[in-house]
Enzyme design. Structure first.
Site, PDB file in Angstrom:
ATOM      1  N   ASP A   1      -6.927  -0.218  -0.779  1.00  0.00           N
ATOM      2  CA  ASP A   1      -6.770   1.062  -0.075  1.00  0.00           C
ATOM      3  C   ASP A   1      -7.139   0.922   1.402  1.00  0.00           C
ATOM      4  OD1 ASP A   1      -6.124   3.710   0.144  1.00  0.00           O
ATOM      5  OD2 ASP A   1      -7.994   4.469  -0.704  1.00  0.00           O
TER       6      ASP A   1
ATOM      7  N   ASN B   1       1.931   7.870  -5.990  1.00  0.00           N
ATOM      8  CA  ASN B   1       2.352   7.485  -4.646  1.00  0.00           C
ATOM      9  C   ASN B   1       3.798   7.895  -4.328  1.00  0.00           C
ATOM     10  OD1 ASN B   1       0.316   4.454  -4.620  1.00  0.00           O
ATOM     11  ND2 ASN B   1      -0.128   6.435  -3.669  1.00  0.00           N
TER      12      ASN B   1
HETATM   13  C1  IPE Z   1      -4.713   4.270  -4.795  1.00  0.00           C
HETATM   14  O1  IPE Z   1      -4.751   4.571  -3.443  1.00  0.00           O
HETATM   15  C2  IPE Z   1      -3.389   3.652  -5.159  1.00  0.00           C
HETATM   16  C3  IPE Z   1      -3.164   2.314  -4.642  1.00  0.00           C
HETATM   17  C4  IPE Z   1      -4.001   1.579  -3.959  1.00  0.00           C
HETATM   18  C5  IPE Z   1      -1.874   1.735  -4.957  1.00  0.00           C
HETATM   19  P1  IPE Z   1      -4.341   6.026  -2.904  1.00  0.00           P
HETATM   20  O2  IPE Z   1      -4.534   5.993  -1.438  1.00  0.00           O
HETATM   21  O3  IPE Z   1      -3.016   6.399  -3.417  1.00  0.00           O
HETATM   22  O4  IPE Z   1      -5.446   6.951  -3.614  1.00  0.00           O
HETATM   23  P2  IPE Z   1      -6.011   8.372  -3.209  1.00  0.00           P
HETATM   24  O5  IPE Z   1      -4.835   9.252  -2.926  1.00  0.00           O
HETATM   25  O6  IPE Z   1      -6.873   8.175  -2.011  1.00  0.00           O
HETATM   26  O7  IPE Z   1      -6.826   8.794  -4.398  1.00  0.00           O
HETATM   27  C1  IPE Z   2      -3.094   1.725   0.103  1.00  0.00           C
HETATM   28  O1  IPE Z   2      -3.252   2.136   1.413  1.00  0.00           O
HETATM   29  C2  IPE Z   2      -1.684   1.282  -0.190  1.00  0.00           C
HETATM   30  C3  IPE Z   2      -0.940   2.140  -1.131  1.00  0.00           C
HETATM   31  C4  IPE Z   2      -1.422   3.181  -1.759  1.00  0.00           C
HETATM   32  C5  IPE Z   2       0.443   1.798  -1.388  1.00  0.00           C
HETATM   33  P1  IPE Z   2      -2.957   3.649   1.841  1.00  0.00           P
HETATM   34  O2  IPE Z   2      -1.533   3.750   2.239  1.00  0.00           O
HETATM   35  O3  IPE Z   2      -3.385   4.583   0.763  1.00  0.00           O
HETATM   36  O4  IPE Z   2      -3.889   3.791   3.096  1.00  0.00           O
HETATM   37  P2  IPE Z   2      -4.739   5.060   3.521  1.00  0.00           P
HETATM   38  O5  IPE Z   2      -5.599   5.432   2.354  1.00  0.00           O
HETATM   39  O6  IPE Z   2      -3.773   6.154   3.867  1.00  0.00           O
HETATM   40  O7  IPE Z   2      -5.537   4.590   4.694  1.00  0.00           O
HETATM   41 MG    MG Z   3      -5.127   5.516   0.362  1.00  0.00          MG
END
Ligand code: IPE
Ligand code: IPE
Ligand code: MG
Length: 264
Positions: free
Chosen positions: A39, A87
Site C-alpha cells: 500500500d 479496487n
Molecule cells: C489494499 O489497499 C489492496 C491492495 C494493496 C491491493 P487499498 O489501498 O485498496 O486499501 P484501503 O482502501 O486503504 O483499505
Molecule cells: C496500493 O497503493 C496499490 C493498489 C491498491 C493497487 P494505493 O494505490 O492504494 O496507494 P495509496 O493508498 O492511495 O497511497
Molecule cells: Mg491504498
C-alpha cells in the site's frame, strides 16, 4: 525479474543457491510464508507531484526486490495483494492502467521467473480480468508449476470475504450432491476449499504506508499471523525495510493461545 534474480545468484544446476542472510537474522526462525499488503503507491506519487499510476509502476520494482530477497533467503512463500475486489471502485483510468501494467510485467518477467524456479500463482476471481491477462496468467502458472523454488502468490481481484463465500458454496454443493456429510466439514475441510489450499498460513503480514487494517485480505489465513505495519510507502520498500520486518517477527513470541514457555 528484469534486473534479474540471476544477477544476485549463482545457478547450480537448475536451482539458484541461497544468499547469506543479513547479520542479526536467524535462518531457523524465518517465517515460512510472508504476506504483504503493498500500500501507498498513490501517496508515493503524490509526494513527488506525479500521477498516481507512476506510484504503481515504481511499486512493481519494490515487488521484484521483495521477491528476489525472499527467494534468496529461502523463504518458502510470498503472497502479495496486487488488486482487491474493492479496487474496481477506483477511477476507470487507474484500473485500466493497472491491468495493462500486470500484463506488461508478467509478459516481461516470465522468462526470469521460470529460470529462477519461482512458482507463480494468481489468487482471486480471475474470470473478471481482461482476456489477455487471463491468458498470460494461465501460461505463467502452467510454465512455472513444476518449479522448485519460492511459491509466489499474486492476489488479483482477490477479496477475503468472497473467498470464504466461495469455499462455503463449494462445500454446500458437495453436501447437496450427496458427496459429503455435513459433519465432515471441519477447519481442514474448509481450508481445502480456499484459494490458498495446500499453502501454510502466513506467519508474517507486512502492511506498508501505515494503515492499520486488513482491507479484506486473507481473512481466514491471517488468524495467527504476526502483523508488521510500517510507514514506509510500498515503492520505497527495500532490503532495509524487509530486514526490519523480519527482525520484528523474530522478536515476537508466538503463543497461539497458549502460555509463554517459561521455566517454572
Ligand atoms: C489494499 O489497499 C489492496 C491492495 C494493496 C491491493 P487499498 O489501498 O485498496 O486499501 P484501503 O482502501 O486503504 O483499505
Ligand atoms: C496500493 O497503493 C496499490 C493498489 C491498491 C493497487 P494505493 O494505490 O492504494 O496507494 P495509496 O493508498 O492511495 O497511497
Ligand atoms: Mg491504498
Amino acid at each position: 525479474m528484469s534486473r534479474s534474480l540471476t544477477t544476485a545468484l549463482t545457478v547450480e544446476g537448475n536451482r539458484p543457491s541461497r544468499c547469506a542472510l543479513p547479520p542479526g537474522l536467524e535462518p531457523a526462525r524465518l517465517p515460512a510464508h510472508v504476506a504483504v499488503i503493498m500500500d501507498g503507491n498513490g501517496r508515493w506519487a503524490g509526494q513527488r507531484k506525479l500521477p498516481r499510476v507512476m506510484g504503481h509502476r515504481e511499486g512493481v520494482e519494490a515487488l521484484k526486490r521483495t521477491l528476489r530477497l525472499c527467494s534468496d533467503w529461502g523463504i518458502g512463500s510470498l503472497t502479495a495483494y496486487a488488486f482487491s475486489t474493492e479496487n474496481w471502485n477506483r477511477p476507470g483510468e487507474e484500473v485500466s492502467f493497472l491491468m495493462t501494467l500486470f500484463e506488461r510485467v508478467l509478459a516481461k518477467e516470465l522468462k526470469a521467473l521460470e529460470q529462477e524456479q519461482v512458482r507463480i500463482r494468481f489468487l482471486g476471481d480471475l474470470e473478471q480480468l481482461p482476456e489477455g491477462l487471463q491468458q498470460l496468467i494461465q501460461d505463467a502458472t502452467d510454465r512455472t508449476a513444476s518449479n522448485t523454488g519460492i511459491r509466489f502468490n499474486v492476489c488479483t481481484n482477490y477479496g477475503g470475504r468472497r473467498e470464504l463465500v466461495r469455499a462455503a458454496r463449494l462445500l454446500a454443493q458437495e453436501v447437496a450432491s450427496g458427496e459429503r456429510d455435513p459433519d465432515s466439514i471441519d477447519e481442514q475441510a474448509f481450508a481445502s476449499k480456499l484459494l490458498t489450499a495446500g499453502e501454510p498460513d502466513p506467519d508474517l503480514l507486512i502492511r506498508t504506508s501505515g494503515e492499520q487494517r486488513i482491507s479484506n485480505f486473507l481473512l481466514w489465513q491471517l488468524a495467527y499471523a504476526e502483523l508488521h505495519i510500517t510507514d514506509v510507502l510500498w515503492p520505497d520498500f527495500d532490503e532495509t525495510a524487509l530486514v526490519s520486518a523480519l527482525m520484528d517477527f523474530q522478536n515476537r513470541q508466538r503463543r497461539f493461545g497458549g502460555v509463554a514457555s517459561v521455566s517454572s
